[in-house]
Design an enzyme around this catalytic site. Structure first.
Site, PDB file in Angstrom:
ATOM      1  CE  LYS A 276      -3.758  -1.893   2.891  1.00 62.51           C
ATOM      2  NZ  LYS A 276      -4.992  -1.814   1.851  1.00 62.51           N
TER       3      LYS A 276
ATOM      4  NE  ARG B 166     -10.958  -9.851  -1.626  1.00 55.82           N
ATOM      5  CZ  ARG B 166     -11.579  -8.988  -2.430  1.00 55.82           C
ATOM      6  NH1 ARG B 166     -11.908  -9.320  -3.587  1.00 55.82           N
ATOM      7  NH2 ARG B 166     -11.783  -7.873  -1.968  1.00 55.82           N
TER       8      ARG B 166
HETATM    9  N1  BES Z   1      -8.297  -4.025   4.630  1.00 53.33           N
HETATM   10  C1  BES Z   1      -8.213  -3.733   3.604  1.00 53.33           C
HETATM   11  C2  BES Z   1      -9.561  -2.879   3.160  1.00 53.33           C
HETATM   12  C3  BES Z   1      -9.561  -1.444   3.730  1.00 53.33           C
HETATM   13  C4  BES Z   1      -9.207  -0.426   2.964  1.00 53.33           C
HETATM   14  C5  BES Z   1     -10.302  -0.989   4.902  1.00 53.33           C
HETATM   15  C6  BES Z   1      -9.137   0.927   3.324  1.00 53.33           C
HETATM   16  C7  BES Z   1     -10.599   0.212   5.208  1.00 53.33           C
HETATM   17  C8  BES Z   1      -9.866   1.239   4.590  1.00 53.33           C
HETATM   18  C9  BES Z   1      -8.324  -4.942   2.334  1.00 53.33           C
HETATM   19  O1  BES Z   1      -7.367  -5.836   2.897  1.00 53.33           O
HETATM   20  C10 BES Z   1      -7.777  -4.339   1.280  1.00 53.33           C
HETATM   21  O2  BES Z   1      -6.718  -3.971   1.084  1.00 53.33           O
HETATM   22  N2  BES Z   1      -8.522  -4.527   0.331  1.00 53.33           N
HETATM   23  C11 BES Z   1      -8.231  -4.200  -1.186  1.00 53.33           C
HETATM   24  C12 BES Z   1      -8.938  -4.961  -2.249  1.00 53.33           C
HETATM   25  C13 BES Z   1      -8.187  -4.771  -3.663  1.00 53.33           C
HETATM   26  C14 BES Z   1      -7.147  -4.982  -3.727  1.00 53.33           C
HETATM   27  C15 BES Z   1      -9.310  -5.893  -4.324  1.00 53.33           C
HETATM   28  C16 BES Z   1      -8.813  -2.478  -1.283  1.00 53.33           C
HETATM   29  O3  BES Z   1     -10.011  -2.407  -0.936  1.00 53.33           O
HETATM   30  O4  BES Z   1      -8.241  -1.848  -2.119  1.00 53.33           O
HETATM   31 MN    MN Z   2      -5.372  -5.661   2.272  1.00 52.41          MN
END
Ligand code: BES
Ligand code: MN
Ligand code: ZN
Length: 485
Positions: free
Chosen positions: A265, A339
């Site tokens: 990230k 997931r």
């Molecule tokens: N934990 C994150 C989701 C999240 C992001 C929660 C920002 C709260 C604030 C999750 O693991 C994630 O990174 N999801 C990705 C999925 C994508 C790569 C398909 C997302 O939401 O960008």
């Molecule tokens: Mn994630």
């Protein structure tokens, strides 16, 4: 903190301060001479409004705090709860130790007890001890009308357990990744079961046990971190003992820190990803409260815990992993890790032949884009279960909104090389996340998925919610389970 209920009028109580809750239509003059001089600018009973009055000997308590509830027809139990939290925080600011609350009936007394306790939560574990601790109320009396005494005592007891459990849940969820990692979370779950005097049973699967059990999803996500993953299984049997008394299953995502892994990230706000364990923490909290309240239900809590880090042993995009139920996952994006761990946890839940499954997960940023910071996305396969969740959500003020999990999203997560792929791009991201999870829920098992990425934590403080973890889901699920399954 001592909490008592009394049937004497709040006006006559010798506390440091007495708190009254007023609707917009209620005139302060109705409270008596002590408040007659107040004008509408000072206090109009607006929602969120607070007003401290020095009673100058006209009431037994030297100070009164008026808290507004807004128009009567818009007033709900969740609004009262917020008013109590804001009021209690104000009392703490002005150094009150003994407070009296004018409740009226038992239902309000229960809400007040819960909220007064919840308003004492501060995340100060790491503040140097030199800092003066904030005042805490030491004695609370909750005044109800005489006919409500017995019901109020029970409601206050329940409220107290809920408030303490909300605080307990936050105190774990707020801990940073260096302190709270999978093995530590498991240790807390074991401690919880020890303290429950036999009401909770805990089983922890460490890395070797996960390998033997074929939990390829949890292992893949955990592989990049020096902190090994865990699967935590907590059982509570408060319901019928018969062999066919199926448990209600609660599944939680506990990523103790989500860096994104190899698909790392950006650094901005990355620190917030310590809260990526809030779903799992909520499940722990639900089991804790259910056991303390001796709810007449059978529960199984399954928490998948891992840290998502980049490293030489990390799972990588393109990897194909085999999960507990034999389904395979093609990894497209290592940041869609929630997931992948929940795949194993949901499959494990199905092995217990549950009557229903509810999962809690900070799963997608897309859900925050769709519904904002306060509302959880609700998806699943069972309209009755959705109704129950919606009803409980309205009662507790933890908002949920149903999103359409239609078949096309299941097609979108199909993989050429495996059963499913863990990312299908940006569009409908919350729904493809849910559709992915559905591949791990056995046909015929009622299942609901709560994407709590928005409401699991507060980025900024509000009068009724400090910054940080919110314990979203704990009060909601106890409300639902308490109505009998
Ligand atoms: N934990 C994150 C989701 C999240 C992001 C929660 C920002 C709260 C604030 C999750 O693991 C994630 O990174 N999801 C990705 C999925 C994508 C790569 C398909 C997302 O939401 O960008
Ligand atoms: Mn994630
Ligand atoms: Zn995550």
């Amino acid at each position: 903190m001592k909490i008592q209920t009394k049937t004497t009028p709040a006006f006559t109580t010798f506390a440091d301060a007495v708190v009254f809750f007023l609707h917009a239509e209620q005139k302060t003059s109705a409270l008596g001479a002590a408040f007659r001089g107040l004008n509408a600018e000072e206090f109009a009973g607006k929602s969120g409004q607070l007003c401290v009055v020095h009673t100058q000997g006209r009431l037994a308590a030297p100070r009164a705090l008026l808290a507004g509830l807004g128009p009567r027809k818009e007033s709900t139990p969740p609004k009262l709860r917020r008013a109590v939290i804001a009021a209690t925080r104000r009392l703490r600011e002005i150094g009150v130790r003994r407070a009296a609350f004018d409740a009226g009936d038992a239902e309000r007394a229960g809400i007040i007890a819960e909220a007064v306790v919840a308003a004492h939560y501060d995340f100060d574990d790491f503040k140097p001890s030199k800092a003066p601790p904030k005042t805490k109320l030491t004695g609370v009396t909750i005044h109800v009308s005489p006919g409500e005494a017995r019901a109020a005592a029970a409601a206050v007891q329940r409220g107290r357990v809920l408030g303490e459990t909300v605080n307990w849940t936050k105190s774990i969820a707020n801990l940073p990744g260096n302190v709270m990692y999978p093995a530590e979370l498991a240790r807390r779950a074991v401690a919880l079961s020890r303290e429950s005097r036999g009401r909770l049973h805990c089983r922890v699967l460490d890395k070797r046990a996960l390998e033997r059990g074929g939990f390829g999803g949890i292992l893949a996500v955990g592989s990049g971190s020096a902190r090994e993953p865990r699967l935590i299984v907590l059982e509570y049997r408060g319901g019928p003992r018969s062999a066919n008394a199926k448990p209600f299953a609660l599944v939680g995502k506990a990523i103790t820190f989500d860096s994104g892994g190899i698909c790392i990230k950006p650094g901005d706000k990355m620190e917030e990803m310590k809260w990526d364990k809030c779903g799992g923490c909520a499940v722990l909290g639900i089991l804790r409260a259910a056991a303390l309240l001796r709810l007449p239900v059978n529960l199984i809590g399954i928490i998948a815990a891992a840290e998502n880090m980049p490293g030489a042993a990390s799972y990588r995009p393109g990897d194909i992993v085999t999960t507990r139920n034999g389904n395979t996952i093609e990894v497209i994006n290592t940041d869609a890790e929630g997931r992948v761990i929940l795949a194993d946890a949901l499959a494990c839940a199905c092995e217990h032949k549950p009557r229903a499954i509810v999962d809690f997960a900070t799963l997608t940023g897309a859900c925050v884009v769709a519904l904002g910071h306060n509302i959880a996305g609700l998806m699943g396969n069972d309209a009755t279960l959705h109704k129950r969740i919606q009803r409980a959500s309205e009662a507790t003020g933890e908002p949920v909104w149903e999103l359409p999990l239609v078949d096309e999203f299941r097609d979108m997560v199909r993989s050429d090389a495996a059963t499913v792929k863990n990312s299908a791009g940006r569009y409908g991201g919350t729904l493809t996340g849910a559709a992915f999870l559905q591949a791990f829920v056995e046909e015929g098992v009622p299942w609901a998925h709560l994407d709590i990425a928005g409401p699991a934590w507060a980025s900024d403080a509000k009068p009724y919610q400090e910054k940080g973890a919110t314990a979203f889901g704990v009060r909601l699920m106890i409300e639902l389970l308490g109505r009998g399954m």
